[in-house]
Design an enzyme around this catalytic site. Structure first.
Site, PDB file in Angstrom:
ATOM      1  N   LYS A 218       0.864  -1.131   0.030  1.00 21.93           N
ATOM      2  CA  LYS A 218       0.129   0.068   0.098  1.00 21.93           C
ATOM      3  C   LYS A 218       0.895   1.204   0.032  1.00 21.93           C
ATOM      4  CE  LYS A 218      -3.509   2.647   2.707  1.00 21.93           C
ATOM      5  NZ  LYS A 218      -4.405   2.575   3.325  1.00 21.93           N
ATOM      6  N   LYS A 272      -2.111  -1.553  -3.589  1.00 16.84           N
ATOM      7  CA  LYS A 272      -3.171  -0.321  -3.557  1.00 16.84           C
ATOM      8  C   LYS A 272      -2.190   1.092  -3.661  1.00 16.84           C
ATOM      9  CE  LYS A 272      -6.155   1.808  -0.232  1.00 16.84           C
ATOM     10  NZ  LYS A 272      -6.369   2.084   1.052  1.00 16.84           N
TER      11      LYS A 272
HETATM   12  N1  LIG Z   1      -6.325   3.223   6.161  1.00 20.76           N
HETATM   13  C1  LIG Z   1      -7.241   3.396   5.681  1.00 20.76           C
HETATM   14  C2  LIG Z   1      -7.568   3.303   4.311  1.00 20.76           C
HETATM   15  N2  LIG Z   1      -8.202   2.175   3.800  1.00 20.76           N
HETATM   16  C3  LIG Z   1      -8.424   2.313   2.479  1.00 20.76           C
HETATM   17  C4  LIG Z   1      -8.288   3.743   2.145  1.00 20.76           C
HETATM   18  C5  LIG Z   1      -8.305   4.223   0.838  1.00 20.76           C
HETATM   19  C6  LIG Z   1      -9.154   3.924  -0.128  1.00 20.76           C
HETATM   20  C7  LIG Z   1      -9.717   4.658  -1.169  1.00 20.76           C
HETATM   21  O1  LIG Z   1      -9.176   5.745  -1.203  1.00 20.76           O
HETATM   22  O2  LIG Z   1     -10.580   4.364  -1.842  1.00 20.76           O
HETATM   23  C8  LIG Z   1      -7.457   4.256   3.201  1.00 20.76           C
HETATM   24  C9  LIG Z   1      -6.797   5.613   3.165  1.00 20.76           C
HETATM   25  C10 LIG Z   1      -5.747   5.787   3.596  1.00 20.76           C
HETATM   26  O3  LIG Z   1      -4.755   5.050   4.079  1.00 20.76           O
HETATM   27  O4  LIG Z   1      -5.453   6.952   4.020  1.00 20.76           O
END
Ligand SMILES: NCc1[nH]cc(CCC(=O)O)c1CC(=O)O
Ligand SMILES: [Mg+2]
Length: 350
Positions: A218, A272
């Site tokens: 991520k 992601k």
């Molecule tokens: N940890 C939280 C999380 N879980 C999914 C997303 C993003 C999902 C999206 O943008 O659709 C995030 C945001 C972040 O890490 O700030």
């Protein structure tokens, strides 16, 4: 032949054919593209409804559908409306929902205490869905950002995100979600060692069958902006998440992260964001040959939806083409806010 945009160029009234010497070609790749049946025959990849996970935002109250301006067409839903969405998912044969809470600001604190409350919004939503549709998959995100006053995914001390202390809280968050009936625990926090700790915690509590989908690779991305609006953490967030989410410049590091999460017990891994990271999806799939998912995140959705709403893109075609890109890169499935629209379209096509 289904013709959507008028007659194909080849079928228009014959105009005088420009003359040119024939090329001496043995191979003419266009032959396989000449007709719809031939294109179908040689097609290498396809998107099916089985590939879709539908993320939903949950809000307190009843009969609430609150639009999210930066995600046109996506709303925060109260639990009763989530159950209606679940019904739609079942009708469309979407395999799994993913849940994200908008936590009332008065319930957010420095420690993200509400994350481990067995009666929190997410846990009540899981029970409501499972009560009506036990056969529908439910995935819950594990991270503290919807619950912290500072908008970070972990505990903070002196400006530092604490790793091991955060992991202890994430284990308890996973347990309340599993107790509520969640099928898939999906840690999105990027703390080190959390997959192993959560697996051990679940197993010790008798949840051997609860799956883990690790947000393994991520990245610290600008494309999460609209999501942070949706869960109400955008204004709260101080600083950025670059001490725990990955540097967008890295690819070998993604392999090491995935390897660790698999060794710690992840059943499925995720990359992601999605579209700007298809090279990572491909590398992960080829290296590990495990169930690999991609998250087409909020900013990716927003780009396509906004352009379509402006008439700059054919929204449906851009949606399906983007989903096909994930399949071509090797993903087994996609978390996407387009899930219901894509499933409707696929159902119509039969
Ligand atoms: N940890 C939280 C999380 N879980 C999914 C997303 C993003 C999902 C999206 O943008 O659709 C995030 C945001 C972040 O890490 O700030
Ligand atoms: Mg990791």
């Amino acid at each position: 032949m289904a013709i959507k945009f008028g007659r194909p160029i080849e079928m228009r009234d014959p105009a005088p054919r420009p003359s040119a010497p024939a090329l001496d070609l043995t191979v003419r790749p266009r032959r396989n593209r000449k007709t719809e049946w031939a294109r179908r025959l040689v097609r290498e990849n396809c998107v099916t409804t089985d590939d879709l996970i539908w993320p939903l935002f949950v809000v307190e109250g009843s009969n609430q559908r609150v639009p999210i301006p930066s995600m046109p067409g996506v709303e925060r839903l109260s639990i009763d409306q989530v159950v209606r969405a679940a019904e739609r998912a079942v009708r469309l044969e979407i395999p799994c929902l993913a849940l994200f809470p908008y936590t009332d600001p008065t319930l957010r604190d420095e420690h993200g205490t509400e994350a481990t409350n067995a009666e929190n919004l997410v846990c009540r939503t899981v029970r409501a869905i499972k009560n009506e549709f036990p056969e529908l998959g439910v995935l819950c995100d594990v991270a503290l950002d919807p619950f912290t006053s500072h908008g970070h995914d972990g505990l903070i001390q002196d400006g530092c995100i604490l790793n091991d202390e955060t992991v202890a809280v994430l284990v308890r968050q996973s347990l309340v979600q599993a107790e509520a009936g969640c099928d898939v625990i999906a840690p999105s926090d990027m703390m080190d060692g959390r997959i192993g700790a959560i697996r051990a915690g679940l197993d010790a509590a008798g949840f051997q069958d609860v799956q883990i989908m690790a947000y393994a690779a991520k990245y610290a991305s600008a494309f999460y902006g609209p999501f942070r609006d949706a869960i109400g953490s955008a204004k709260a967030l101080t600083g950025d998440k670059r001490t725990y989410q990955m540097d967008p410049a890295n690819t070998d590091e993604a392999i090491r992260e995935v390897e660790l999460d698999l060794a710690e017990g992840a059943d499925m891994v995720m990359v992601k964001p999605g579209m700007p990271y298809l090279d990572i999806v491909r590398r992960v799939k080829e290296t590990f040959a495990v169930p690999t998912f991609a998250y087409q995140v909020s900013g990716e959705y927003a780009m396509i939806a906004a352009a379509a709403n402006n008439g700059w893109l054919d929204g449906e075609r851009a949606m399906m083409e983007s989903l096909l890109g994930f399949k071509r890169a090797g993903a087994d499935g996609v978390l996407t806010y387009f899930a219901p629209q894509a499933a409707e379209k696929l159902k119509k096509q039969g």
